[in-house]
Scaffold this motif. Structure first.
Motif, PDB file in Angstrom:
ATOM      1  N   HIS A 146     -48.813  80.017 -57.861  1.00  0.00           N
ATOM      2  CA  HIS A 146     -48.322  79.539 -56.565  1.00  0.00           C
ATOM      3  C   HIS A 146     -46.856  79.132 -56.616  1.00  0.00           C
ATOM      4  N   ALA A 147     -46.466  78.459 -57.688  1.00  0.00           N
ATOM      5  CA  ALA A 147     -45.080  77.962 -57.822  1.00  0.00           C
ATOM      6  C   ALA A 147     -44.630  78.215 -59.257  1.00  0.00           C
ATOM      7  N   PRO A 148     -44.104  79.412 -59.555  1.00  0.00           N
ATOM      8  CA  PRO A 148     -43.742  79.783 -60.928  1.00  0.00           C
ATOM      9  C   PRO A 148     -42.782  78.811 -61.606  1.00  0.00           C
ATOM     10  N   GLU A 149     -41.986  78.073 -60.813  1.00  0.00           N
ATOM     11  CA  GLU A 149     -41.043  77.123 -61.419  1.00  0.00           C
ATOM     12  C   GLU A 149     -41.754  75.985 -62.134  1.00  0.00           C
ATOM     13  N   LEU A 150     -43.056  75.811 -61.879  1.00  0.00           N
ATOM     14  CA  LEU A 150     -43.806  74.744 -62.542  1.00  0.00           C
ATOM     15  C   LEU A 150     -43.985  75.010 -64.037  1.00  0.00           C
ATOM     16  N   LYS A 151     -43.655  76.207 -64.495  1.00  0.00           N
ATOM     17  CA  LYS A 151     -43.726  76.478 -65.938  1.00  0.00           C
ATOM     18  C   LYS A 151     -42.754  75.601 -66.715  1.00  0.00           C
ATOM     19  N   ASN A 152     -41.760  75.058 -66.031  1.00  0.00           N
ATOM     20  CA  ASN A 152     -40.772  74.202 -66.683  1.00  0.00           C
ATOM     21  C   ASN A 152     -41.167  72.722 -66.672  1.00  0.00           C
ATOM     22  N   ILE A 153     -42.297  72.405 -66.065  1.00  0.00           N
ATOM     23  CA  ILE A 153     -42.772  71.028 -65.989  1.00  0.00           C
ATOM     24  C   ILE A 153     -44.005  70.884 -66.890  1.00  0.00           C
ATOM     25  N   PRO A 154     -44.064  69.837 -67.723  1.00  0.00           N
ATOM     26  CA  PRO A 154     -45.264  69.657 -68.558  1.00  0.00           C
ATOM     27  C   PRO A 154     -46.538  69.662 -67.726  1.00  0.00           C
ATOM     28  N   ARG A 155     -47.540  70.371 -68.227  1.00  0.00           N
ATOM     29  CA  ARG A 155     -48.847  70.477 -67.566  1.00  0.00           C
ATOM     30  C   ARG A 155     -48.722  71.007 -66.138  1.00  0.00           C
ATOM     31  N   VAL A 172     -49.697  66.900 -57.411  1.00  0.00           N
ATOM     32  CA  VAL A 172     -48.973  67.658 -58.432  1.00  0.00           C
ATOM     33  C   VAL A 172     -47.486  67.453 -58.198  1.00  0.00           C
ATOM     34  N   ALA A 173     -46.749  67.166 -59.256  1.00  0.00           N
ATOM     35  CA  ALA A 173     -45.299  66.978 -59.155  1.00  0.00           C
ATOM     36  C   ALA A 173     -44.584  68.305 -59.352  1.00  0.00           C
ATOM     37  N   LYS A 174     -43.560  68.562 -58.544  1.00  0.00           N
ATOM     38  CA  LYS A 174     -42.815  69.813 -58.652  1.00  0.00           C
ATOM     39  C   LYS A 174     -41.514  69.656 -59.434  1.00  0.00           C
ATOM     40  N   THR A 175     -41.167  68.421 -59.785  1.00  0.00           N
ATOM     41  CA  THR A 175     -39.976  68.176 -60.597  1.00  0.00           C
ATOM     42  C   THR A 175     -40.339  67.204 -61.714  1.00  0.00           C
ATOM     43  N   LEU A 176     -39.549  67.234 -62.780  1.00  0.00           N
ATOM     44  CA  LEU A 176     -39.780  66.328 -63.890  1.00  0.00           C
ATOM     45  C   LEU A 176     -39.602  64.879 -63.450  1.00  0.00           C
ATOM     46  N   ALA A 177     -38.596  64.625 -62.619  1.00  0.00           N
ATOM     47  CA  ALA A 177     -38.367  63.259 -62.138  1.00  0.00           C
ATOM     48  C   ALA A 177     -39.568  62.758 -61.338  1.00  0.00           C
ATOM     49  N   ALA A 178     -40.128  63.622 -60.497  1.00  0.00           N
ATOM     50  CA  ALA A 178     -41.291  63.235 -59.704  1.00  0.00           C
ATOM     51  C   ALA A 178     -42.502  62.981 -60.599  1.00  0.00           C
ATOM     52  N   GLN A 179     -42.672  63.811 -61.620  1.00  0.00           N
ATOM     53  CA  GLN A 179     -43.800  63.631 -62.527  1.00  0.00           C
ATOM     54  C   GLN A 179     -43.702  62.293 -63.259  1.00  0.00           C
ATOM     55  N   THR A 180     -42.515  61.983 -63.757  1.00  0.00           N
ATOM     56  CA  THR A 180     -42.320  60.713 -64.449  1.00  0.00           C
ATOM     57  C   THR A 180     -42.568  59.543 -63.509  1.00  0.00           C
ATOM     58  N   ASN A 181     -42.083  59.656 -62.278  1.00  0.00           N
ATOM     59  CA  ASN A 181     -42.274  58.605 -61.277  1.00  0.00           C
ATOM     60  C   ASN A 181     -43.759  58.376 -61.006  1.00  0.00           C
ATOM     61  N   LEU A 182     -44.504  59.461 -60.846  1.00  0.00           N
ATOM     62  CA  LEU A 182     -45.933  59.343 -60.527  1.00  0.00           C
ATOM     63  C   LEU A 182     -46.741  58.805 -61.698  1.00  0.00           C
ATOM     64  N   VAL A 183     -46.377  59.200 -62.912  1.00  0.00           N
ATOM     65  CA  VAL A 183     -47.058  58.656 -64.088  1.00  0.00           C
ATOM     66  C   VAL A 183     -46.871  57.150 -64.134  1.00  0.00           C
ATOM     67  N   ARG A 184     -45.675  56.689 -63.840  1.00  0.00           N
ATOM     68  CA  ARG A 184     -45.427  55.247 -63.832  1.00  0.00           C
ATOM     69  C   ARG A 184     -46.191  54.559 -62.711  1.00  0.00           C
ATOM     70  N   GLN A 185     -46.277  55.208 -61.562  1.00  0.00           N
ATOM     71  CA  GLN A 185     -47.054  54.623 -60.471  1.00  0.00           C
ATOM     72  C   GLN A 185     -48.523  54.468 -60.872  1.00  0.00           C
ATOM     73  N   LEU A 186     -49.061  55.460 -61.562  1.00  0.00           N
ATOM     74  CA  LEU A 186     -50.438  55.368 -62.026  1.00  0.00           C
ATOM     75  C   LEU A 186     -50.597  54.209 -63.007  1.00  0.00           C
ATOM     76  N   GLN A 187     -49.625  54.059 -63.903  1.00  0.00           N
ATOM     77  CA  GLN A 187     -49.682  52.974 -64.872  1.00  0.00           C
ATOM     78  C   GLN A 187     -49.558  51.612 -64.188  1.00  0.00           C
ATOM     79  N   GLN A 188     -48.744  51.559 -63.146  1.00  0.00           N
ATOM     80  CA  GLN A 188     -48.509  50.299 -62.439  1.00  0.00           C
ATOM     81  C   GLN A 188     -49.505  50.078 -61.297  1.00  0.00           C
ATOM     82  N   ARG A 189     -50.432  51.021 -61.133  1.00  0.00           N
ATOM     83  CA  ARG A 189     -51.540  50.915 -60.181  1.00  0.00           C
ATOM     84  C   ARG A 189     -51.069  50.862 -58.724  1.00  0.00           C
TER      85      ARG A 189
END
Length: 338
Positions: A146-155, A172-189
């Motif tokens: 669906h979004a080939p650019e996601l090959k550059n983002i972990p998982r 699903v995050a489409k950028t590395l910055a968004a992925q990092t932000n969301l992981v932190r949001q999950l950690q911070q509940r």
């Protein structure tokens, strides 16, 4: 000693700044970050694995051993403890891309998409990430198509998972910055996730389950409540009572593997249809018992998702309609309700 470029972010989030000159063995960027105070008392390698999830913990440990990680300008060790507000510099090696998974033309039910996020309503039967004998036909394979650019983002941008036979909302995050932000949001509940769960037995009032979850000591593919596990908390409210079962809304405060399934089973109310943690219907009419036994998957649906959009910083919310098979099950139960 590598001369670093200081670029401390006053928000505490990491940012990347180009180096003026680096050797061929380094990437063209150095990562600078400030340790949040809530990580006080944690090991450095464990903390970095959470703050920069684009690299594995083992890779970070290797770079620490190679003196590519500085804490307050000093060479670090993996086991040293952090106490918050330390300035960390990471000098990553140029590495080949991770072995790519195959892009596959698998239909995705996309509820919303922008340049930062994709919100997906996952069907039953779709594995989230390749592994354990499911190396193709997964959500990750579909995302790469669906979004080939996601090959550059972990998982491929996946930040949380749903079990194969659990339906509902995933971000699903489409950028590395968004992925990092969301992981932190999950950690911070700050990510809110509400599930519909049909459980065996009758529950009359709301409650919460606060019990640590870890790997089962004997059955290693299962999780269990154990004092050696990680903290886990599930809140639930009663939506509707039926003969022999109860429809709940469950809200996660943490996100442990199989959390709702394990917690509800631990209080004697396993999910209807759960092939791993499920039990048998209690004293109820034979027709009702057979309806519950015949349901082919765990009756669990990720119904609501709310999070702070990484780019707009506004709270966004989504809701996925109850899937047809659970709707049909509820209809049969209502028709047989006393």
């Amino acid at each position: 000693m590598i001369n670093s470029v200081k670029n401390k972010d006053t928000t505490g989030d990491y940012n990347v700044k180009p180096l003026a000159a680096v050797s061929d063995e380094l990437t063209t960027n150095v990562v600078n970050l400030t340790i949040p105070i809530n990580y006080a008392g944690s090991r450095l390698d464990q903390t970095l694995a959470k703050l920069v999830p684009n690299w594995s913990r083992s890779r970070l440990q290797t770079w620490i051993a190679e003196k590519r990680v500085l804490v307050n300008g000093q060479i670090a060790t993996a086991k040293q403890l952090v106490w918050g507000d330390e300035h960390v510099e990471i000098f990553p090696l140029k590495i080949a891309a991770e072995s790519p998974f195959v892009a596959e033309a698998i239909h995705l039910n996309i509820m919303e998409e922008d340049e930062t996020l994709i919100i997906i309503n996952k069907p039953a039967g779709l594995v989230t990430h390749p592994g354990n004998g499911n190396w193709q036909g997964t959500l990750l394979n579909a995302l790469l198509h669906h979004a080939p650019e996601l090959k550059n983002i972990p998982r491929a941008g996946i930040v949380h998972r749903l079990d194969k036979n659990t339906t509902g909302l995933l971000v699903v995050a489409k950028t590395l910055a968004a992925q990092t932000n969301l992981v932190r949001q999950l950690q911070q509940r700050t990510v809110k996730r509400d599930y519909l769960a049909l459980v065996l037995g009758e529950i009359k009032q709301a409650g919460n389950i606060d019990a640590p979850i870890g790997r089962h000591p004997i059955h290693r593919t299962k999780m269990t409540v154990t004092s050696k596990g990680k903290p886990a908390r599930t809140n639930y409210q009663v939506i509707e009572n039926f003969d022999g079962c109860t429809l709940l809304q469950c809200s996660l405060e943490t996100g442990r593997t199989h959390q709702i399934r394990v917690h509800l089973n631990a209080i004697g109310h396993a999910l209807v249809g759960d092939p791993v943690y499920g039990g048998k219907p209690g004293k109820t009419a034979q027709a009702i018992a057979q309806i519950l036994i015949d349901f082919p998957r765990q009756a669990l649906h990720a119904q609501k998702l709310a999070l702070i959009h990484p780019k707009t910083e506004q709270v966004n919310q989504w809701e996925a309609a109850t899937p047809e098979d659970i709707n049909d099950l509820l209809l049969m139960l209502r028709q047989n309700k006393k």
